[in-house]
Motif scaffolding. Structure first.
Motif, PDB file in Angstrom:
ATOM      1  N   PRO A  32       0.794  -1.237   0.000  1.00  0.00           N
ATOM      2  CA  PRO A  32       0.000   0.000   0.000  1.00  0.00           C
ATOM      3  C   PRO A  32       0.825   1.285   0.000  1.00  0.00           C
ATOM      4  CG  PRO A  32      -0.806  -1.529   1.666  1.00  0.00           C
ATOM      5  CD  PRO A  32       0.445  -2.118   1.102  1.00  0.00           C
ATOM      6  N   PHE A  33       1.994   1.256   0.616  1.00  0.00           N
ATOM      7  CA  PHE A  33       2.767   2.489   0.699  1.00  0.00           C
ATOM      8  C   PHE A  33       3.728   2.667  -0.472  1.00  0.00           C
ATOM      9  CE2 PHE A  33       5.086  -0.683   3.121  1.00  0.00           C
ATOM     10  CZ  PHE A  33       6.392  -0.527   2.674  1.00  0.00           C
ATOM     11  N   LEU A  34       3.689   1.770  -1.437  1.00  0.00           N
ATOM     12  CA  LEU A  34       4.565   1.883  -2.601  1.00  0.00           C
ATOM     13  C   LEU A  34       3.839   2.560  -3.756  1.00  0.00           C
ATOM     14  CD1 LEU A  34       6.523  -1.489  -2.664  1.00  0.00           C
ATOM     15  CD2 LEU A  34       7.335   0.767  -2.022  1.00  0.00           C
ATOM     16  N   LYS A  35       3.542   3.814  -3.581  1.00  0.00           N
ATOM     17  CA  LYS A  35       2.924   4.604  -4.641  1.00  0.00           C
ATOM     18  C   LYS A  35       3.790   5.827  -4.880  1.00  0.00           C
ATOM     19  CE  LYS A  35      -1.780   3.111  -4.018  1.00  0.00           C
ATOM     20  NZ  LYS A  35      -2.084   2.446  -5.248  1.00  0.00           N
ATOM     21  N   VAL A  36       3.791   6.280  -6.100  1.00  0.00           N
ATOM     22  CA  VAL A  36       4.616   7.436  -6.448  1.00  0.00           C
ATOM     23  C   VAL A  36       4.034   8.714  -5.871  1.00  0.00           C
ATOM     24  CG1 VAL A  36       5.535   8.778  -8.379  1.00  0.00           C
ATOM     25  CG2 VAL A  36       5.466   6.297  -8.514  1.00  0.00           C
ATOM     26  N   GLY A  37       2.732   8.828  -5.815  1.00  0.00           N
ATOM     27  CA  GLY A  37       2.099  10.051  -5.332  1.00  0.00           C
ATOM     28  C   GLY A  37       1.979  11.082  -6.440  1.00  0.00           C
ATOM     29  N   LEU A  38       1.402  10.660  -7.553  1.00  0.00           N
ATOM     30  CA  LEU A  38       1.309  11.541  -8.718  1.00  0.00           C
ATOM     31  C   LEU A  38       0.591  12.848  -8.434  1.00  0.00           C
ATOM     32  CD1 LEU A  38       0.502   8.878 -11.473  1.00  0.00           C
ATOM     33  CD2 LEU A  38       2.704   9.959 -10.975  1.00  0.00           C
ATOM     34  N   SER A  39      -0.378  12.815  -7.539  1.00  0.00           N
ATOM     35  CA  SER A  39      -1.109  14.054  -7.244  1.00  0.00           C
ATOM     36  C   SER A  39      -0.220  15.089  -6.561  1.00  0.00           C
ATOM     37  CB  SER A  39      -2.343  13.765  -6.393  1.00  0.00           C
ATOM     38  OG  SER A  39      -1.974  13.187  -5.164  1.00  0.00           O
ATOM     39  N   ASN A  40       0.879  14.655  -5.966  1.00  0.00           N
ATOM     40  CA  ASN A  40       1.795  15.612  -5.339  1.00  0.00           C
ATOM     41  C   ASN A  40       2.532  16.460  -6.375  1.00  0.00           C
ATOM     42  OD1 ASN A  40       1.189  15.173  -2.655  1.00  0.00           O
ATOM     43  ND2 ASN A  40       2.624  13.475  -2.494  1.00  0.00           N
ATOM     44  N   ILE A  41       2.553  16.017  -7.631  1.00  0.00           N
ATOM     45  CA  ILE A  41       3.111  16.847  -8.703  1.00  0.00           C
ATOM     46  C   ILE A  41       2.336  18.157  -8.756  1.00  0.00           C
ATOM     47  CG2 ILE A  41       3.397  17.057 -11.207  1.00  0.00           C
ATOM     48  CD1 ILE A  41       3.596  13.938 -11.252  1.00  0.00           C
ATOM     49  N   VAL A  42       1.019  18.034  -8.680  1.00  0.00           N
ATOM     50  CA  VAL A  42       0.156  19.208  -8.786  1.00  0.00           C
ATOM     51  C   VAL A  42       0.270  20.070  -7.529  1.00  0.00           C
ATOM     52  CG1 VAL A  42      -2.195  19.991  -9.230  1.00  0.00           C
ATOM     53  CG2 VAL A  42      -1.375  17.883 -10.289  1.00  0.00           C
ATOM     54  N   THR A  43       0.379  19.443  -6.373  1.00  0.00           N
ATOM     55  CA  THR A  43       0.549  20.208  -5.138  1.00  0.00           C
ATOM     56  C   THR A  43       1.844  21.012  -5.191  1.00  0.00           C
ATOM     57  OG1 THR A  43      -0.651  18.516  -3.899  1.00  0.00           O
ATOM     58  CG2 THR A  43       0.696  20.047  -2.621  1.00  0.00           C
ATOM     59  N   LEU A  44       2.912  20.394  -5.654  1.00  0.00           N
ATOM     60  CA  LEU A  44       4.198  21.091  -5.769  1.00  0.00           C
ATOM     61  C   LEU A  44       4.109  22.217  -6.798  1.00  0.00           C
ATOM     62  CD1 LEU A  44       7.172  21.393  -5.046  1.00  0.00           C
ATOM     63  CD2 LEU A  44       7.687  19.558  -6.660  1.00  0.00           C
ATOM     64  N   PHE A  45       3.459  21.952  -7.911  1.00  0.00           N
ATOM     65  CA  PHE A  45       3.264  22.983  -8.932  1.00  0.00           C
ATOM     66  C   PHE A  45       2.494  24.168  -8.345  1.00  0.00           C
ATOM     67  CE2 PHE A  45       0.894  24.968 -12.375  1.00  0.00           C
ATOM     68  CZ  PHE A  45       1.869  25.156 -13.340  1.00  0.00           C
ATOM     69  N   ALA A  46       1.411  23.873  -7.624  1.00  0.00           N
ATOM     70  CA  ALA A  46       0.613  24.937  -7.003  1.00  0.00           C
ATOM     71  C   ALA A  46       1.455  25.726  -6.005  1.00  0.00           C
ATOM     72  CB  ALA A  46      -0.616  24.354  -6.314  1.00  0.00           C
ATOM     73  N   LEU A  47       2.242  25.025  -5.200  1.00  0.00           N
ATOM     74  CA  LEU A  47       3.089  25.691  -4.211  1.00  0.00           C
ATOM     75  C   LEU A  47       4.064  26.647  -4.879  1.00  0.00           C
ATOM     76  CD1 LEU A  47       4.310  25.984  -1.313  1.00  0.00           C
ATOM     77  CD2 LEU A  47       5.853  24.129  -1.979  1.00  0.00           C
ATOM     78  N   LEU A  48       4.756  26.162  -5.880  1.00  0.00           N
ATOM     79  CA  LEU A  48       5.840  26.943  -6.467  1.00  0.00           C
ATOM     80  C   LEU A  48       5.364  28.026  -7.422  1.00  0.00           C
ATOM     81  CD1 LEU A  48       8.482  24.136  -7.047  1.00  0.00           C
ATOM     82  CD2 LEU A  48       8.272  25.720  -5.121  1.00  0.00           C
ATOM     83  N   THR A  49       4.137  27.934  -7.909  1.00  0.00           N
ATOM     84  CA  THR A  49       3.649  28.957  -8.835  1.00  0.00           C
ATOM     85  C   THR A  49       2.601  29.871  -8.216  1.00  0.00           C
ATOM     86  OG1 THR A  49       2.008  27.439  -9.757  1.00  0.00           O
ATOM     87  CG2 THR A  49       4.142  27.587 -10.894  1.00  0.00           C
ATOM     88  N   MET A  50       1.919  29.408  -7.154  1.00  0.00           N
ATOM     89  CA  MET A  50       0.843  30.209  -6.580  1.00  0.00           C
ATOM     90  C   MET A  50       1.064  30.545  -5.108  1.00  0.00           C
ATOM     91  SD  MET A  50      -2.473  28.591  -8.433  1.00  0.00           S
ATOM     92  CE  MET A  50      -3.489  30.029  -8.106  1.00  0.00           C
ATOM     93  N   GLY A  51       1.535  29.581  -4.323  1.00  0.00           N
ATOM     94  CA  GLY A  51       1.789  29.843  -2.919  1.00  0.00           C
ATOM     95  C   GLY A  51       1.337  28.723  -2.010  1.00  0.00           C
ATOM     96  N   VAL A  52       1.623  28.886  -0.726  1.00  0.00           N
ATOM     97  CA  VAL A  52       1.361  27.859   0.276  1.00  0.00           C
ATOM     98  C   VAL A  52      -0.132  27.596   0.427  1.00  0.00           C
ATOM     99  CG1 VAL A  52       1.661  27.232   2.703  1.00  0.00           C
ATOM    100  CG2 VAL A  52       3.453  28.489   1.513  1.00  0.00           C
ATOM    101  N   ARG A  53      -0.917  28.638   0.557  1.00  0.00           N
ATOM    102  CA  ARG A  53      -2.362  28.484   0.769  1.00  0.00           C
ATOM    103  C   ARG A  53      -2.993  27.675  -0.363  1.00  0.00           C
ATOM    104  NH1 ARG A  53      -5.151  33.963   1.248  1.00  0.00           N
ATOM    105  NH2 ARG A  53      -3.220  34.130   2.361  1.00  0.00           N
ATOM    106  N   GLU A  54      -2.638  27.991  -1.588  1.00  0.00           N
ATOM    107  CA  GLU A  54      -3.203  27.293  -2.732  1.00  0.00           C
ATOM    108  C   GLU A  54      -2.756  25.825  -2.769  1.00  0.00           C
ATOM    109  OE1 GLU A  54      -1.773  30.265  -2.768  1.00  0.00           O
ATOM    110  OE2 GLU A  54      -3.412  31.593  -3.409  1.00  0.00           O
ATOM    111  N   ALA A  55      -1.504  25.568  -2.401  1.00  0.00           N
ATOM    112  CA  ALA A  55      -1.008  24.185  -2.364  1.00  0.00           C
ATOM    113  C   ALA A  55      -1.765  23.369  -1.316  1.00  0.00           C
ATOM    114  CB  ALA A  55       0.491  24.169  -2.075  1.00  0.00           C
ATOM    115  N   VAL A  56      -2.013  23.962  -0.155  1.00  0.00           N
ATOM    116  CA  VAL A  56      -2.759  23.280   0.905  1.00  0.00           C
ATOM    117  C   VAL A  56      -4.197  23.018   0.444  1.00  0.00           C
ATOM    118  CG1 VAL A  56      -3.713  23.552   3.237  1.00  0.00           C
ATOM    119  CG2 VAL A  56      -1.300  24.059   2.801  1.00  0.00           C
ATOM    120  N   VAL A  57      -4.805  23.997  -0.209  1.00  0.00           N
ATOM    121  CA  VAL A  57      -6.166  23.803  -0.725  1.00  0.00           C
ATOM    122  C   VAL A  57      -6.200  22.664  -1.730  1.00  0.00           C
ATOM    123  CG1 VAL A  57      -7.987  24.844  -2.155  1.00  0.00           C
ATOM    124  CG2 VAL A  57      -6.974  26.142  -0.279  1.00  0.00           C
ATOM    125  N   VAL A  58      -5.235  22.627  -2.640  1.00  0.00           N
ATOM    126  CA  VAL A  58      -5.186  21.549  -3.635  1.00  0.00           C
ATOM    127  C   VAL A  58      -5.037  20.201  -2.945  1.00  0.00           C
ATOM    128  CG1 VAL A  58      -3.770  20.546  -5.489  1.00  0.00           C
ATOM    129  CG2 VAL A  58      -4.362  22.970  -5.554  1.00  0.00           C
TER     130      VAL A  58
END
Length: 173
Positions: A32-58
């Motif tokens: 179960p814990f062997l997943k890449v976490g593809l959705s974290n790509i989008v969280t990182l993108f949101a963080l680095l392009t929009m900010g912390v609040r938006e990354a947390v919301v995503v």
């Protein structure tokens, strides 16, 4: 960026994150814990392009919506998803703000993956009162590979689409 455009962009990022999460949940995994976490790509993108609040919301919106779609809302899988996503977003935020020049996008992603997995180990130990601390080395090992993969994907996404949203430094200022 106007409030309407920001809301639309965050909504789109939540949708992309949700689609990646659901797609990854359909892939076979030996553990179960062997997943890449593809959705974290989008969280990182949101963080680095929009900010912390938006990354947390995503991250949180993705966890809530995914759990509603998969029928796990309020259960252990939901707790793991929310804790992992939230801790990854906050960990990446701290790494991007205070250690970004030596780390870069990929390094920030590895920190986020480690935070994600450590939070999940902590939640499992709380929920099931088991001695899961022995999983920490394996979780950190998996984090390195997952963080590398998602960091490279986020870097590609930022190079391709980041100029439409914002810049790394302005998002974290």
């Amino acid at each position: 960026m106007s409030a309407a455009r920001k809301l639309a962009t965050v909504g789109m990022l939540v949708g992309v994150s949700l689609a990646l999460h659901v797609a990854e949940s359909l892939l076979p995994s030996p553990l179960p814990f062997l997943k890449v976490g593809l959705s974290n790509i989008v969280t990182l993108f949101a963080l680095l392009t929009m900010g912390v609040r938006e990354a947390v919301v995503v991250a949180v919106a993705r966890a809530v919506l995914a759990s509603l779609i998969t029928g796990t809302f309020g259960g252990p899988a939901f707790a793991l998803s929310v804790s992992g996503g939230l801790s990854a977003a906050l960990g990446m935020s701290a790494a991007a703000r205070w250690a970004a020049p030596p780390l870069g996008v990929v390094g920030v992603s590895v920190v986020g993956a480690a935070c994600h997995n450590l939070a999940q180990v902590a939640v499992v130990s709380r929920l099931f009162a088991g001695a899961v601390t022995m999983l920490v080395p394996a979780a950190l090992f998996v984090s390195a590979g997952a963080g590398l993969a998602t960091g490279l994907a986020a870097k590609l996404a930022m190079d391709r689409f980041g100029h439409h949203v914002g810049t790394w430094r302005s998002a974290l200022a």
